[in-house]
Enzyme design. Structure first.
Site, short mmCIF file in Angstrom:
data_model
loop_
_atom_site.label_atom_id
_atom_site.label_comp_id
_atom_site.label_asym_id
_atom_site.label_seq_id
_atom_site.Cartn_x
_atom_site.Cartn_y
_atom_site.Cartn_z
N GLU A 187 30.00 -34.04 -4.60
CA GLU A 187 29.05 -32.93 -4.36
C GLU A 187 27.67 -33.46 -4.68
O GLU A 187 27.43 -33.97 -5.78
CB GLU A 187 29.36 -31.80 -5.36
CG GLU A 187 29.81 -30.52 -4.75
CD GLU A 187 30.23 -29.50 -5.83
OE1 GLU A 187 30.36 -29.83 -7.02
OE2 GLU A 187 30.43 -28.36 -5.44
N HIS A 230 28.16 -35.19 -8.21
CA HIS A 230 29.35 -34.69 -8.91
C HIS A 230 30.62 -35.26 -8.28
O HIS A 230 30.95 -34.94 -7.14
CB HIS A 230 29.33 -33.15 -8.87
CG HIS A 230 30.48 -32.53 -9.59
ND1 HIS A 230 31.02 -31.33 -9.20
CD2 HIS A 230 31.19 -32.92 -10.68
CE1 HIS A 230 32.01 -31.02 -10.01
NE2 HIS A 230 32.13 -31.97 -10.91
N SER A 253 28.98 -31.14 -13.94
CA SER A 253 29.83 -30.31 -13.10
C SER A 253 29.31 -28.89 -13.01
O SER A 253 29.85 -28.09 -12.26
CB SER A 253 31.26 -30.31 -13.63
OG SER A 253 31.25 -30.24 -15.03
N1 3HC Z 1 43.92 -44.64 -9.94
C1 3HC Z 1 44.46 -45.11 -8.81
N2 3HC Z 1 45.37 -44.46 -8.08
C2 3HC Z 1 45.78 -43.27 -8.55
C3 3HC Z 1 45.28 -42.69 -9.74
C4 3HC Z 1 44.30 -43.44 -10.44
N3 3HC Z 1 43.73 -42.99 -11.57
N4 3HC Z 1 45.87 -41.50 -9.94
C5 3HC Z 1 46.71 -41.32 -8.91
N5 3HC Z 1 46.66 -42.37 -8.08
C6 3HC Z 1 47.34 -42.55 -6.80
C7 3HC Z 1 48.80 -42.90 -6.91
O1 3HC Z 1 48.97 -44.29 -6.97
C8 3HC Z 1 49.38 -42.31 -5.62
O2 3HC Z 1 49.13 -43.13 -4.50
P1 3HC Z 1 49.96 -42.95 -3.11
O3 3HC Z 1 49.57 -41.62 -2.53
O4 3HC Z 1 49.49 -44.07 -2.27
O5 3HC Z 1 51.39 -43.00 -3.51
C9 3HC Z 1 48.55 -41.07 -5.45
O6 3HC Z 1 47.33 -41.26 -6.17
C10 3HC Z 1 49.26 -39.88 -5.98
O7 3HC Z 1 49.56 -40.12 -7.37
P2 3HC Z 1 50.98 -39.91 -8.03
O8 3HC Z 1 52.07 -40.16 -7.03
O9 3HC Z 1 51.02 -40.66 -9.32
O10 3HC Z 1 50.96 -38.44 -8.51
P3 3HC Z 1 50.72 -37.16 -7.67
O11 3HC Z 1 51.28 -37.23 -6.31
O12 3HC Z 1 51.12 -36.08 -8.60
O13 3HC Z 1 49.12 -37.13 -7.53
C11 3HC Z 1 46.99 -36.47 -8.21
C12 3HC Z 1 48.28 -37.13 -8.63
C13 3HC Z 1 46.24 -37.37 -7.23
C14 3HC Z 1 46.15 -36.32 -9.49
C15 3HC Z 1 47.33 -35.10 -7.53
O14 3HC Z 1 48.18 -34.37 -8.36
C16 3HC Z 1 46.11 -34.28 -7.23
O15 3HC Z 1 45.43 -34.49 -6.24
N6 3HC Z 1 45.84 -33.28 -8.10
C17 3HC Z 1 44.66 -32.45 -7.99
C18 3HC Z 1 43.49 -33.20 -8.54
C19 3HC Z 1 42.22 -32.39 -8.46
O16 3HC Z 1 42.17 -31.25 -8.04
N7 3HC Z 1 41.13 -33.03 -8.91
C20 3HC Z 1 39.86 -32.39 -8.97
C21 3HC Z 1 39.69 -31.76 -10.31
S1 3HC Z 1 38.20 -30.88 -10.43
C22 3HC Z 1 37.08 -32.05 -10.90
O17 3HC Z 1 37.36 -33.22 -11.10
C23 3HC Z 1 35.68 -31.58 -11.03
C24 3HC Z 1 35.31 -31.28 -12.46
O18 3HC Z 1 33.97 -30.90 -12.48
C25 3HC Z 1 36.14 -30.21 -13.13
#
Ligand code: 3HC
Length: 283
Positions: free
Chosen positions: A148, A136, A115
């Site tokens: 990325e 990434h 990352s």
């Molecule tokens: N597997 C499958 N499906 C999943 C899942 C998983 N691990 N996690 C969430 N989902 C699905 C759910 O089933 C749901 O589906 P739907 O839209 O069809 O109902 C959808 O994703 C949303 O999940 P939830 O309803 O359980 O919960 P939220 O609405 O709170 O969403 C989230 C959870 C998707 C994590 C949302 O909060 C989000 O997008 N958060 C931001 C995540 C983010 O910014 N990620 C990037 C981080 S930075 C990174 O990774 C880079 C590194 O280098 C730091």
């Protein structure tokens, strides 16, 4: 096509899953049998969630049947592409990439899910740097479509193009970044998380009000402190350290509060404690 993933942590599990979902055979390698057991259960849960939402058509067991969970890095010999997803520590990554490179076939592509670490530096650990690049992914990998792509100075145009096409074919929507600390995403995201931690550290607002500001004021799905817990506070710390060191700029320096949380084992969602409390998912 056979895809290898080294590291069965959150990112490795997600990367293996999306390739298996698209019909590829996958090998996930980890030295820890517990991590491999947990990976199988976690991928099954994720697939069941996706099936319930009608996002996949195949039964989770069928998709899981394409994934082998192995402890032996030699098994990567048959893979056309191997993605390294081990800890964000330069020595561990270099060592793992050198091992991968010594076992894969001559024409395999090797990607690193780093990352923030320099792709040029990492490319020096592999035998064929022209077939190596940064790939990434974002957490949760099965949900986030972004990837990325970061070529090194040595990456060939052909490898860049074929890898881009492969990632598109498994549902990812790529952006391209030059090899620069934090690439696009973490160069911008980590200073936001850092400022959120400092805002809390300086007693200006509570974690929930800081997060609410971003959720209700900027329409983010989660606020920066919840997101830091979700990414892993140790991961955030490691990325900030790389940015701080490589840019030589104190505005990337990890806050003391973050260091204290990490030092006391409060790593966010995965450990049950961070800026908030969580139920820990157990095997
Ligand atoms: N597997 C499958 N499906 C999943 C899942 C998983 N691990 N996690 C969430 N989902 C699905 C759910 O089933 C749901 O589906 P739907 O839209 O069809 O109902 C959808 O994703 C949303 O999940 P939830 O309803 O359980 O919960 P939220 O609405 O709170 O969403 C989230 C959870 C998707 C994590 C949302 O909060 C989000 O997008 N958060 C931001 C995540 C983010 O910014 N990620 C990037 C981080 S930075 C990174 O990774 C880079 C590194 O280098 C730091």
């Amino acid at each position: 096509m056979k895809v290898g993933v080294v590291g069965a942590g959150t990112m490795g599990r997600g990367i293996g899953q999306i390739f298996a979902q698209s019909g590829h055979d996958v090998i996930i390698i980890d030295v820890s049998p517990e991590a491999l057991n947990f990976a199988r259960k976690d991928i099954k849960n994720s697939l069941e969630r996706l099936l319930k939402k009608d996002k996949i058509k195949e039964a989770p067991e069928t998709i899981l049947g394409r994934i082998e969970f192995l402890g032996d890095i030699e098994s990567l010999k048959s893979c056309a592409i191997v993605i390294e997803a081990v800890f964000e520590r330069i020595d561990i990554k270099k060592d793992t990439l050198a091992k991968i490179s010594s076992f894969v076939s001559e024409d395999a592509v090797i990607g690193s899910n780093t990352s923030s670490i320099s792709i040029d530096v990492l490319s020096r650990s592999v035998k064929r740097p022209e077939r190596f690049l940064g790939i990434h992914f974002f957490n949760p990998v099965p949900v986030m479509s972004l990837v990325e792509i970061v070529p090194s100075e040595a990456t060939s145009r052909e490898i860049l193009e074929t890898t881009t096409e492969l990632l598109k074919s498994v549902g990812k929507d790529p952006v391209f970044s030059k090899n620069f600390p934090g690439f696009i995403s973490n160069r911008i995201l980590m200073p936001m998380i850092r400022e959120a931690i400092l805002t809390y550290e300086q007693g200006i607002a509570s974690p929930s009000d800081i997060d609410k500001t971003f959720m209700l004021g900027m329409n983010h799905p989660m606020g920066p402190l919840k997101l830091a817990d979700f990414i892993g506070l140790d991961v955030c710390y490691d990325i900030m350290e790389v940015l701080y060191r490589d840019f030589g700029n104190p505005s990337f320096k990890p806050p003391i509060t973050l260091k204290n949380l990490v030092d006391s084992g409060k790593l966010g969602v995965k450990s049950g404690r961070g800026f908030y409390n969580y139920k820990v998912k157990k095997e």
